[in-house]
Design a protein around this motif. Structure first.
Motif, mmCIF file in Angstrom:
data_model
loop_
_atom_site.group_PDB
_atom_site.id
_atom_site.type_symbol
_atom_site.label_atom_id
_atom_site.label_comp_id
_atom_site.label_asym_id
_atom_site.label_seq_id
_atom_site.Cartn_x
_atom_site.Cartn_y
_atom_site.Cartn_z
ATOM 1 N N ASP A 50 -34.226 -15.473 -8.519
ATOM 2 C CA ASP A 50 -34.840 -16.292 -9.553
ATOM 3 C C ASP A 50 -34.309 -15.868 -10.919
ATOM 4 O OD1 ASP A 50 -36.396 -17.682 -7.726
ATOM 5 O OD2 ASP A 50 -38.009 -16.213 -7.795
ATOM 6 N N HIS A 51 -33.557 -16.770 -11.568
ATOM 7 C CA HIS A 51 -32.924 -16.453 -12.843
ATOM 8 C C HIS A 51 -33.863 -16.766 -14.011
ATOM 9 C CE1 HIS A 51 -29.135 -15.941 -10.706
ATOM 10 N NE2 HIS A 51 -29.335 -17.107 -10.121
ATOM 11 N N ASP A 52 -33.559 -16.206 -15.161
ATOM 12 C CA ASP A 52 -34.302 -16.505 -16.388
ATOM 13 C C ASP A 52 -33.719 -17.751 -17.041
ATOM 14 O OD1 ASP A 52 -36.109 -14.309 -16.302
ATOM 15 O OD2 ASP A 52 -34.481 -12.990 -16.953
ATOM 16 N N LEU A 53 -33.806 -18.859 -16.343
ATOM 17 C CA LEU A 53 -33.250 -20.125 -16.816
ATOM 18 C C LEU A 53 -34.373 -21.115 -17.085
ATOM 19 C CD1 LEU A 53 -30.322 -20.489 -14.230
ATOM 20 C CD2 LEU A 53 -30.164 -19.651 -16.579
ATOM 21 N N VAL A 54 -34.128 -22.013 -18.031
ATOM 22 C CA VAL A 54 -35.090 -23.065 -18.354
ATOM 23 C C VAL A 54 -34.496 -24.434 -18.074
ATOM 24 C CG1 VAL A 54 -36.431 -24.179 -20.188
ATOM 25 C CG2 VAL A 54 -36.256 -21.673 -20.098
ATOM 26 N N PHE A 55 -33.319 -24.694 -18.626
ATOM 27 C CA PHE A 55 -32.704 -26.015 -18.493
ATOM 28 C C PHE A 55 -31.813 -26.051 -17.248
ATOM 29 C CE2 PHE A 55 -33.496 -25.422 -23.046
ATOM 30 C CZ PHE A 55 -34.330 -26.514 -23.270
ATOM 31 N N ALA A 88 -32.166 -21.405 -8.827
ATOM 32 C CA ALA A 88 -33.573 -21.007 -8.765
ATOM 33 C C ALA A 88 -33.935 -20.240 -10.032
ATOM 34 C CB ALA A 88 -33.822 -20.134 -7.538
ATOM 35 N N SER A 89 -35.112 -20.509 -10.565
ATOM 36 C CA SER A 89 -35.529 -19.854 -11.801
ATOM 37 C C SER A 89 -36.982 -19.412 -11.694
ATOM 38 C CB SER A 89 -35.365 -20.798 -12.999
ATOM 39 O OG SER A 89 -36.245 -21.899 -12.894
ATOM 40 N N LYS A 90 -37.326 -18.435 -12.523
ATOM 41 C CA LYS A 90 -38.708 -17.957 -12.563
ATOM 42 C C LYS A 90 -39.639 -19.062 -13.057
ATOM 43 C CE LYS A 90 -37.283 -13.176 -13.342
ATOM 44 N NZ LYS A 90 -37.256 -12.021 -14.281
ATOM 45 N N LEU A 91 -39.160 -19.851 -14.026
ATOM 46 C CA LEU A 91 -39.957 -20.960 -14.529
ATOM 47 C C LEU A 91 -40.198 -21.983 -13.430
ATOM 48 C CD1 LEU A 91 -41.310 -22.474 -16.871
ATOM 49 C CD2 LEU A 91 -39.077 -23.481 -17.397
ATOM 50 N N GLY A 92 -39.150 -22.307 -12.682
ATOM 51 C CA GLY A 92 -39.283 -23.277 -11.604
ATOM 52 C C GLY A 92 -40.227 -22.820 -10.519
ATOM 53 N N ARG A 93 -40.228 -21.529 -10.239
ATOM 54 C CA ARG A 93 -41.111 -20.982 -9.213
ATOM 55 C C ARG A 93 -42.576 -21.174 -9.585
ATOM 56 N NH1 ARG A 93 -40.411 -15.002 -6.441
ATOM 57 N NH2 ARG A 93 -42.220 -15.107 -5.068
ATOM 58 N N HIS A 140 -50.638 -16.404 -13.134
ATOM 59 C CA HIS A 140 -50.005 -16.779 -11.866
ATOM 60 C C HIS A 140 -49.772 -15.547 -10.998
ATOM 61 C CE1 HIS A 140 -47.028 -18.528 -9.102
ATOM 62 N NE2 HIS A 140 -47.547 -19.686 -9.468
ATOM 63 N N PRO A 141 -50.130 -15.604 -9.694
ATOM 64 C CA PRO A 141 -49.952 -14.432 -8.824
ATOM 65 C C PRO A 141 -48.520 -14.220 -8.376
ATOM 66 C CG PRO A 141 -50.850 -16.253 -7.567
ATOM 67 C CD PRO A 141 -50.814 -16.711 -9.006
#
Length: 207
Positions: free
Chosen positions: A16-21, A75-80, A130-131
């Motif tokens: 999970d990457h630190d991506l937004v867009f 995959a991103s942390k935001l998306g998760r 969020h858990p």
């Protein structure tokens, strides 16, 4: 190619990457936007056919964004975090809309909301947020069944000559989805408790 987990590359763990867009996050936003559009079409315009199209697009984005995230390493942390929220918002908002429209009984809405409400209270009490738990296989199948059964139920309102068959089939699919919903909630309940205990030290504080 497996439907669940499609796009994953064997031997390569998902990061999970630190991506937004990203494309998956954009598709998740589309799913968010589909909710008010569906509500407007069904309640204001009584356009059930168009509502089914919106549901189909929303359901397809749920699979496509996961495929792209795994296949193209987006995959991103935001998306998760956003993806399950979008799923819950869509399922509950659509259920509320169908209750108001007289398509389903309020007990269907209660069966969806009660497990999520319990998990929300537990999550906020233990994590204050969020858990960050992975989505389970049961949860994925549950979401797929509910997203499949809902447009079938809406289609049964149209005079197509197959209304009764669609109605029965839709409720079989939705019934299986609700069973999966409660099983997934049970599993998440204990997973949240276990993770909460791991974060706490012997005196109940954070270790």
């Amino acid at each position: 190619m497996k439907f669940i987990g499609a796009g994953a590359r064997p031997g390569r763990p998902q990061v999970d990457h630190d991506l937004v867009f990203t494309i998956p996050n954009l598709l998740t936003v589309v799913r968010f936007m589909g909710v008010p559009l569906f509500i407007w079409l069904v309640l204001a315009q009584k356009e059930y056919g168009a509502g089914v199209v919106v549901l189909a697009v929303m359901a397809s984005t749920d699979w496509i964004d996961g495929y792209i995230a795994r296949r193209f390493d987006q995959a991103s942390k935001l998306g998760r975090v956003l993806d399950p929220i979008a799923d819950r918002l869509a399922l509950i908002a659509v259920a509320v809309t169908l209750v108001i429209a007289g398509v389903v009984h309020w007990l269907y809405l209660a069966a969806l909301v009660i497990p999520d409400a319990v998990l929300l209270v537990l999550t906020l009490s233990l994590f204050r947020g969020h858990p960050d738990l992975p989505v389970s296989m049961v949860g994925k199948v549950r979401t797929g069944l509910l997203l499949l059964g809902t447009p079938m139920l809406v289609l049964s309102r149209l005079d197509t000559g197959y209304s009764f068959g669609l109605f029965v089939t839709a409720w079989i699919v939705l019934g299986l989805g609700l069973v999966g919903h409660w099983i997934a909630a049970y599993n998440y309940f204990w997973a949240i408790l276990r993770k909460g205990r791991m974060r706490s030290g012997p005196d109940g504080g954070t270790s």
